[in-house]
Motif scaffolding. Sequence first.
Motif, short mmCIF file in Angstrom:
data_model
loop_
_atom_site.label_atom_id
_atom_site.label_comp_id
_atom_site.label_asym_id
_atom_site.label_seq_id
_atom_site.Cartn_x
_atom_site.Cartn_y
_atom_site.Cartn_z
N ARG A 148 44.11 33.90 41.61
CA ARG A 148 42.80 34.62 41.74
C ARG A 148 41.84 34.18 40.86
O ARG A 148 40.80 33.96 40.99
CB ARG A 148 42.98 36.20 41.86
N ILE A 149 42.37 34.17 39.41
CA ILE A 149 41.29 33.74 38.48
C ILE A 149 40.85 32.30 38.71
O ILE A 149 39.73 31.99 38.34
CB ILE A 149 42.29 33.94 37.26
N ALA A 150 41.86 31.48 39.34
CA ALA A 150 41.64 29.95 39.39
C ALA A 150 40.37 29.87 40.40
O ALA A 150 39.50 29.03 40.20
CB ALA A 150 42.72 29.09 39.68
N LEU A 151 40.77 30.77 41.72
CA LEU A 151 39.53 30.62 42.51
C LEU A 151 38.28 30.91 42.30
O LEU A 151 37.24 30.43 42.53
CB LEU A 151 40.12 31.32 43.83
N LEU A 152 38.38 32.30 41.60
CA LEU A 152 37.04 32.95 41.30
C LEU A 152 36.33 31.93 40.27
O LEU A 152 35.03 32.29 40.03
CB LEU A 152 37.47 34.37 40.80
N ARG A 153 36.85 31.55 39.12
CA ARG A 153 36.33 30.60 38.51
C ARG A 153 35.45 29.28 39.07
O ARG A 153 34.49 29.39 38.67
CB ARG A 153 37.43 29.95 37.36
N GLN A 154 36.18 29.00 40.07
CA GLN A 154 35.48 27.80 40.93
C GLN A 154 34.29 28.32 41.42
O GLN A 154 33.43 27.72 41.92
CB GLN A 154 36.60 27.25 41.81
N ALA A 155 34.37 29.62 42.12
CA ALA A 155 33.26 30.47 42.70
C ALA A 155 32.56 31.14 41.76
O ALA A 155 31.39 31.68 42.34
CB ALA A 155 33.86 31.27 43.73
N ASP A 156 32.65 31.14 40.84
CA ASP A 156 31.72 32.11 39.96
C ASP A 156 30.36 31.92 39.78
O ASP A 156 29.36 33.00 39.85
CB ASP A 156 32.22 32.09 38.24
N GLU A 157 29.79 30.65 39.77
CA GLU A 157 28.33 30.28 39.62
C GLU A 157 27.79 30.97 41.02
O GLU A 157 26.72 31.48 41.11
CB GLU A 157 28.18 28.98 39.51
N LEU A 158 28.47 30.29 42.12
CA LEU A 158 28.11 30.89 43.49
C LEU A 158 27.88 32.63 43.69
O LEU A 158 26.94 33.34 43.89
CB LEU A 158 28.86 30.41 44.34
N LEU A 159 29.00 33.23 43.14
CA LEU A 159 28.80 34.64 43.46
C LEU A 159 28.15 35.47 42.45
O LEU A 159 27.58 36.47 42.91
CB LEU A 159 30.50 35.50 43.15
N SER A 160 27.60 34.74 41.19
CA SER A 160 26.87 35.25 40.40
C SER A 160 25.57 35.37 40.74
O SER A 160 24.69 36.22 40.31
CB SER A 160 26.90 34.84 38.99
N ARG A 161 25.17 34.84 41.77
CA ARG A 161 23.68 34.60 42.42
C ARG A 161 23.65 35.68 43.34
O ARG A 161 22.50 35.88 44.15
CB ARG A 161 23.64 33.18 43.01
N HIS A 162 24.52 36.49 43.88
CA HIS A 162 24.65 37.36 45.08
C HIS A 162 25.02 38.76 44.42
O HIS A 162 25.81 38.65 43.44
CB HIS A 162 25.29 36.89 46.12
N PRO A 163 24.76 39.93 45.22
CA PRO A 163 25.16 41.06 44.83
C PRO A 163 26.68 41.31 45.42
O PRO A 163 27.11 41.57 46.39
CB PRO A 163 24.45 42.11 45.70
N VAL A 164 27.59 40.96 44.21
CA VAL A 164 29.06 41.24 44.65
C VAL A 164 29.64 42.34 43.66
O VAL A 164 29.02 42.73 42.74
CB VAL A 164 29.61 39.86 43.99
N GLU A 165 30.78 42.66 43.90
CA GLU A 165 31.55 43.62 43.40
C GLU A 165 33.01 43.07 43.17
O GLU A 165 33.88 43.20 44.29
CB GLU A 165 31.63 44.80 44.18
N ILE A 166 33.23 42.32 42.33
CA ILE A 166 34.89 41.91 41.95
C ILE A 166 35.37 42.74 40.96
O ILE A 166 34.94 42.59 39.83
CB ILE A 166 34.70 40.17 41.46
N LEU A 167 36.13 43.31 41.31
CA LEU A 167 36.72 44.58 40.37
C LEU A 167 38.30 44.57 40.52
O LEU A 167 39.14 43.44 40.83
CB LEU A 167 36.27 45.82 40.96
N GLY A 168 38.70 45.26 39.41
CA GLY A 168 40.41 45.34 39.23
C GLY A 168 40.65 45.62 37.87
O GLY A 168 40.06 46.04 37.07
N CYS A 169 41.72 44.67 37.50
CA CYS A 169 42.00 44.83 35.87
C CYS A 169 42.60 43.57 35.54
O CYS A 169 42.87 42.47 36.19
CB CYS A 169 43.21 45.71 35.69
N ASP A 170 42.32 43.21 34.32
CA ASP A 170 43.00 42.05 33.56
C ASP A 170 41.89 40.80 33.80
O ASP A 170 42.39 39.59 33.63
CB ASP A 170 44.29 41.59 33.96
N TRP A 171 40.56 40.75 34.26
CA TRP A 171 39.71 39.92 34.57
C TRP A 171 39.34 39.27 33.39
O TRP A 171 38.81 40.11 32.36
CB TRP A 171 38.79 40.28 35.47
N PRO A 172 39.55 38.03 33.02
CA PRO A 172 39.00 37.38 31.69
C PRO A 172 37.58 37.60 31.52
O PRO A 172 36.65 37.42 32.51
CB PRO A 172 39.33 35.84 31.77
N ALA A 173 36.79 37.51 30.22
CA ALA A 173 35.47 37.77 29.94
C ALA A 173 34.55 36.51 30.44
O ALA A 173 33.41 36.78 30.71
CB ALA A 173 35.31 38.04 28.65
#
Length: 353
Positions: free
Chosen positions: A170-195
Amino acid sequence: MNFAPHINSDTVRIFVTSTTSDAINVNPAIRSYLIEGLIDRVGPAAVAHAPLELACERVQRLRPTLVIAVGSLVPDAAGLGALRRAVDAVGGQLAFWLTEDPYEFDYAFKAEILADIIFSNDGWAAHHYRHGSVHHLPLAASPTRHLRPIRPDLPRDIAVFFCGVAYPNRIALLRQADELLSRHPVEILGCDWPADLRCASNRRLTADEMADHAAAAWLTLNIGRDLDIANRRFALPQATPGPRTFEVALSGSTQLFFTTGLEICDVFEPEQEILLIDSPRDIARAIERVQDEPAAILAIAERAQRRALQDHTYACRAERILDLCGLRTCATPVGLGDLFAGSHMEPHGSVRV
């Protein structure tokens, strides 16, 4: 679609417990959802339940026809041998519904030794048991817990939602999508997500909060788990979609399912009931569809919700258990309005003794 019971409860006595002590049970909600589903099929008088610590005494007193133990087989001090002896003493059947396959499959031998009938949550793992009665039974969703009405007239504030533990895949996929997702209203929640993930926050949600967030989101990411606890013998890959797939469908969000196998196509129809993805580019295209075709995205959510109500509730799973254990049900449908009226209710009506 839900069903009201029409079976003589005097002819069936079902007892539900867990395969582990409640003190270490990481997912006791599944047991309560199964109880709810069984009550839906056979009525409250036929269903009793208790934690494993109390199960042997209750089985001996109630003399059920069928005992269903739900959960994981990893803990060594669970007392399942005593449960087997208690069921034998009253002439009942003992079924295990194992909910952590394939991640804990190295412990499958316990079920092979003790159970009369085994239900595995994973289709590929089910093929690897050495037992005469093994059946694939996916997990599901609970209308009383996960169902939310789809309201096209209300705004949706979240473009993309996800909540879960930050497993490496999950970290690997969201790292690839981080720039995209950060441009939109998103809620990516849970535990142990890296800073370093700008789009993610470490915040846990309850089951009700999960359903509410999904209901407020146009799109919900579905990224499977990649963490084996005890799966060295065969190193089995996950085949069956997890329960979140069915829960989010009931909550009314269109899912972006990260494809790892084809079994998803057996439970939801791609493009009609679910959207399959394998890269951040697919996420970007889905967000564009929300902007260009919001009605089409809502229609996917609506079709998925209808499919989940028809095929993927714990009442559906309970009916299959009863059928395979020789305890058939006869039921008639109840309208969807009744389901929405009780969509925030706790499971009720069972006998906790």
